[in-house]
Write an enzyme that holds these catalytic residues in place. Structure first.
Site, short mmCIF file in Angstrom:
data_model
loop_
_atom_site.label_atom_id
_atom_site.label_comp_id
_atom_site.label_asym_id
_atom_site.label_seq_id
_atom_site.Cartn_x
_atom_site.Cartn_y
_atom_site.Cartn_z
N SER A 64 0.69 -1.02 0.21
CA SER A 64 0.02 0.50 0.21
C SER A 64 1.13 1.18 -0.32
O SER A 64 0.27 2.67 -0.06
CB SER A 64 -0.82 0.22 0.92
N LYS A 67 0.42 3.69 -2.90
CA LYS A 67 -1.00 4.02 -3.04
C LYS A 67 -0.68 6.01 -3.11
O LYS A 67 -1.32 6.62 -3.34
CB LYS A 67 -1.58 3.83 -1.79
N TYR A 191 -4.14 -2.44 -10.10
CA TYR A 191 -3.78 -2.45 -8.71
C TYR A 191 -2.96 -3.25 -8.09
O TYR A 191 -1.80 -3.48 -7.12
CB TYR A 191 -5.57 -2.15 -7.93
N TYR A 243 -4.43 3.40 8.03
CA TYR A 243 -6.13 2.95 8.26
C TYR A 243 -6.58 3.29 9.83
O TYR A 243 -6.60 4.55 10.29
CB TYR A 243 -5.60 1.25 8.02
N VAL A 261 1.03 -3.61 3.57
CA VAL A 261 1.39 -5.14 4.37
C VAL A 261 2.16 -5.81 4.67
O VAL A 261 2.92 -7.17 5.06
CB VAL A 261 -0.11 -5.98 4.25
N1 GLU Z 1 -2.14 -5.23 -1.79
C1 GLU Z 1 -3.02 -5.30 -0.52
C2 GLU Z 1 -4.24 -5.44 -0.86
O1 GLU Z 1 -5.29 -5.05 -1.83
C3 GLU Z 1 -2.61 -3.97 -0.05
C4 GLU Z 1 -2.85 -3.71 1.74
C5 GLU Z 1 -2.08 -3.11 2.20
O2 GLU Z 1 -0.73 -2.96 2.02
O3 GLU Z 1 -2.03 -2.20 3.31
O4 GLU Z 1 -5.13 -6.04 0.18
#
Ligand code: GLU
Length: 309
Positions: A64, A67, A191, A243, A261
């Site tokens: 993430s 992003k 994505y 989050y 993650v």
């Molecule tokens: N590719 C992961 C997902 O969509 C990213 C989540 C993350 O890194 O927090 O679940």
């Protein structure tokens, strides 16, 4: 040795002996293969000095953290029209929550929860083939990090493609509200692949410099984005970057940050440094456990919290 070098080495030594390292993510099966004892840290300061320790040159799955960079690219393409598709409020929910999306009619709370990032990816994809959009994202990372060797880990991307049922649910849900312009499969493919970019702490800290330097890339002196936009991306990282652990991160670390993650965290000390820590074990909110502790120690020892000493 500068104070920064000393502090970075000291923290890496302390992290080596931490007993509770959290749980490595396994819902993307390929991520579970990482050594849970890994720990890396890299800091690039305003003068361009780089301090590293531990596994700072081992590539990991940025997940993430990508992003932040897709948001930057999408804002460059569509400007403030992006905010018709995505909100700017902390979610208070897990990163892959479906329930909030129904209440809010397919408009995700912010660009850093999965639904929001999928909507942002969809904007980058419009008028392109998936491989063109992905090429653009990858080249942007290589340019920012000043390193053309950065690649996508195809095994991680394929692993998430096979098991990403929740993300498929989120994307289909948004599509049903008319909030995605492209075929769901295409948007999800881009994505999953940008989440699977593999970078080391050093490479990622280099890529984050423009956010610490008010939008400009210190290697070229040119603006990547305008200072106001850098300021706003940092604001979103502070309020939404972890989050439902974003409040705790702001309280303890006091810097804008974005976790993934894969166990990485990019943190920005505006005007001072771009910082990346990596430890694959996560806490219950899906954020690197030791990464957060290491950053808390770094900001308090360097006096870098944006909120004061
Ligand atoms: N590719 C992961 C997902 O969509 C990213 C989540 C993350 O890194 O927090 O679940």
């Amino acid at each position: 040795m500068s104070k920064l070098d000393d502090v970075v080495k000291e923290i890496a030594d302390e992290m080596r002996h931490m007993p509770d390292r959290g749980e490595v993510a396994s819902y993307i099966p390929e991520l579970a293969r990482v050594d849970p004892k890994s720990f890396g840290i890299a800091v690039v300061d305003a003068e361009g000095n780089v301090a590293v320790a531990g596994d700072a040159d081992t590539p990991f799955s940025i997940q993430s953290i990508s992003k932040v960079f897709t948001l930057t690219l999408a804002l460059g393409k569509v400007g403030d029209r992006l905010w018709d598709r995505v909100g700017r409020e902390p979610s208070g929910s897990p990163f892959n929550s479906v329930v909030q999306l129904e209440y809010e009619k397919g408009i995700p709370r912010n660009p850093f929860i999965n639904a929001g990032a999928i909507a942002v990816t969809d904007l980058i994809l419009s008028n392109h083939l998936p491989r063109e959009a992905l090429g653009e994202i990858l080249r942007f990372m290589q340019f920012l990090a000043d390193d053309p060797t950065i690649t996508i880990d195809q095994q991680v991307a394929a692993s998430e493609h096979r098991t990403g049922f929740r993300n498929a649910a989120l994307a289909n849900y948004m599509k049903s509200f008319g909030m995605l312009d492209n075929p769901v499969d295409f948007t999800l493919g881009v994505y999953f692949h940008h989440c699977a970019i593999a970078m080391s702490c050093r490479q990622l800290a280099m890529a984050g410099r423009f956010l610490a330097q008010f939008g400009s890339n210190p290697s070229t002196g040119y603006a990547v984005i305008q200072p106001e936009r850098a300021r706003r991306i940092n604001a979103l990282m502070l309020t939404c970057g972890h989050y439902d652990g974003s409040g705790e991160f702001a309280y303890r670390v006091g810097l804008p940050g974005k976790s993934g993650v894969g166990g990485g965290i990019l943190a920005i000390a505006p005007g001072k440094a771009s910082i990346v820590v990596w430890s694959p074990g996560l806490d219950k909110t899906g954020n690197s456990r030791l990464g957060r502790i290491a950053l808390e120690r770094l900001t308090s020892r360097m006096g870098w919290s944006i909120f004061g000493a």
